[in-house]
Write an enzyme that holds these catalytic residues in place. Structure first.
Site, PDB file in Angstrom:
ATOM      1  N   ASP A 116       0.795  -1.231   0.000  1.00 44.50           N
ATOM      2  CA  ASP A 116       0.000   0.000   0.000  1.00 44.50           C
ATOM      3  C   ASP A 116       0.823   1.275   0.000  1.00 44.50           C
ATOM      4  O   ASP A 116       0.295   2.345  -0.253  1.00 44.50           O
ATOM      5  CB  ASP A 116      -0.899   0.023   1.230  1.00 44.50           C
ATOM      6  CG  ASP A 116      -1.737  -1.235   1.315  1.00 44.50           C
ATOM      7  OD1 ASP A 116      -2.386  -1.569   0.318  1.00 44.50           O
ATOM      8  OD2 ASP A 116      -1.725  -1.889   2.370  1.00 44.50           O
TER       9      ASP A 116
ATOM     10  N   ARG B  82      -5.756   9.453  13.388  1.00 48.16           N
ATOM     11  CA  ARG B  82      -5.102   8.174  13.699  1.00 48.16           C
ATOM     12  C   ARG B  82      -3.698   8.330  14.288  1.00 48.16           C
ATOM     13  O   ARG B  82      -2.721   7.921  13.695  1.00 48.16           O
ATOM     14  CB  ARG B  82      -5.005   7.283  12.451  1.00 48.16           C
ATOM     15  CG  ARG B  82      -6.340   6.945  11.860  1.00 48.16           C
ATOM     16  CD  ARG B  82      -6.201   5.852  10.828  1.00 48.16           C
ATOM     17  NE  ARG B  82      -7.514   5.408  10.379  1.00 48.16           N
ATOM     18  CZ  ARG B  82      -7.720   4.450   9.490  1.00 48.16           C
ATOM     19  NH1 ARG B  82      -6.681   3.838   8.948  1.00 48.16           N
ATOM     20  NH2 ARG B  82      -8.932   4.098   9.156  1.00 48.16           N
TER      21      ARG B  82
END
Ligand code: NAG
Ligand code: NAG
Length: 434
Positions: A239, A319
């Site tokens: 990713d 996050r």
């Protein structure tokens, strides 16, 4: 996100071996569990585990509060020493004071391995091996790495303490897949891993990553990549995480500058544990740190992570971290920028936030430090999220839930919590030091 089980057949074999090794203490059901592991999405499998508090990982501790308390003591010891002025070098940051007070640290590099605190405190990296000097910043060959390159160093089977001959800018064609017992130590030089693939820590133990600039990581994959002298395999798409930790333990990520990657800056998933993320400087990124990939993956209950002395800086959105299932000690970090929230979670993680400085953004709708990804309050009211001694600025607020700290722990941490007033000093050198 870093999952999508990108495992070749060979990796799967490795995985079976690793699991069988991990659970050999409960040998009676080890084969059965190993066989079931691949059917992660099989709800029979997940249900069977979810009622099961017997989940164990040999590198996770039974009493995470005791480790959190040990961290508090080492912080208190360092701040006390500083106040008493024992050594002019002390900053109150126990990790830095451990090695930076040694004027000859360059001659004693491997002593760094004894300076970690928290859940990743036992990560020895390549402490017991020889030095490997990276001399070649180019020539990245993912299958047949050349001697002198970082890739050639990290895939070796033996423990290695990896250093760099000079400043370098390394652009990797494919993920840098690390083998166990390695330290990447960029102290004293300026090393960037950027504009290509970045670091993958998968099914290994004992990794220390110190002093790198990692940024602008890109998705790569659909290629062969070597992971050890004897093995290479097919990698599907990655990713574009700066550091991806997958099924690994005893990991310490210290003093790195991380920014602007295609996916997370640090992702730790799939039963990773015994991790310390300290003294890093995070900037310019949306989804900063992910700890636990999915709510249904209950094996992440073994996840134990210490997040200490980091600076969460400009251009961050959310996050820092986002947590699932495990135990997360977030201590003495400086949060100067977020756009949505700082700490989030789902699937009943324990969050022990202590002595941090949370500076809320101007936006009146983004003042809450915390975010539960669970609409039903009746459910998250039971999650243990506590804030002790945090400094909440500019209207920041932390929504606590669940149990308060156990008595003995509360006593110790109330003393250490004072150090939130020192967060500025303790994190002033966050990030790569050169
Ligand atoms: C799920 O696991 C159970 C028990 O191991 C098995 O009997 C069943 O066939 C599996 N189902 C699927 C869809 O894989
Ligand atoms: C803190 O200091 C005390 C007294 O010097 C020492 O015994 C203890 O091991 C230290 N603890 C930690 C975690 O550094």
């Amino acid at each position: 996100m870093a999952v999508a089980l990108r495992l070749s057949c060979l990796c799967f074999l490795q995985l079976l071996i690793v699991i069988v090794l991990f659970i050999n203490s409960s040998a009676d059901n080890s084969i059965e569990e190993a066989e079931q592991f691949p059917s992660l999405s099989n709800s029979t499998f997940v249900n069977r585990l979810s009622g099961n508090d017997e989940l164990r990982h040999e590198h996770a501790v039974d009493d995470p509060e005791a480790i959190a308390s040990m961290v508090d003591t080492s912080i208190r010891n360092s701040t006390e020493r500083r106040k008493l002025g024992y050594f002019s070098c002390t900053t109150g940051n126990p990790i830095d004071d451990c090695w930076r007070c040694d004027r000859h640290w360059q001659r004693n590099r491997r002593r760094l391995a004894d300076c970690s605190i928290g859940f990743g405190r036992n990560a020895i990296g390549g402490r017991d091996g020889r030095f490997y000097v990276v001399t070649d910043s180019g020539n990245d060959d993912p299958v047949n790495p050349r001697p002198g390159t970082l890739r050639h160093a990290v895939i070796q089977d033996e423990p290695l303490w990896i250093v760099f001959k000079r400043d370098m800018h390394i652009t990797l064609k494919q993920e840098l897949i690390m083998n166990s017992f390695k330290t990447i130590d960029a102290r004293g030089v300026n090393v960037h891993i950027a504009n290509g693939a970045c670091i993958t820590i998968q099914f290994v133990t004992n990794i220390i990553i110190h002093g790198l600039h990692i940024h602008d990581c890109k998705p790569t994959g659909n290629a062969m990549v070597r992971s050890s002298p004897s093995h290479y395999g097919w990698r599907t798409m990655a990713d574009g995480d700066a550091i991806s930790i997958f099924g690994s333990s005893h990991i310490w990520v210290d003093h790195n500058s991380l920014s602007n990657c295609a996916d997370g800056l640090i992702d730790a998933i799939m039963g990773s544990t015994a991790i310390t993320i300290s003294n890093n400087y995070f900037t310019h990124h949306n989804e900063v740190i992910l700890l636990g990939h999915s709510d249904s993956y209950v094996r992440d209950k073994v996840m134990q992570v210490t997040i200490a002395f980091n600076h969460f800086g400009e251009g961050l959105i959310q996050r820092m971290p986002r947590c699932r299932h495990g135990y997360f000690h977030v201590v003495n970090n400086d949060y100067t920028h977020w756009e949505m929230y700082a700490i989030g979670g789902s699937a009943a993680p324990t969050i022990n936030s202590q002595g941090n400085r949370y500076l809320a953004p101007v936006n009146p709708f983004a003042k809450e430090v915390t975010k539960r990804v669970e609409p039903w309050e009746g459910s998250w009211k039971q999650w243990n999220w506590r804030s002790v001694g945090d400094l909440l600025l500019n209207g920041a607020y932390f929504t606590a839930s669940g149990r308060a700290a156990p008595g003995s722990y509360a006593r110790a941490s109330s003393l250490a919590a004072k150090s939130s007033s020192m967060v500025g000093m303790i994190t002033s050198n966050a990030g790569a030091l050169s």
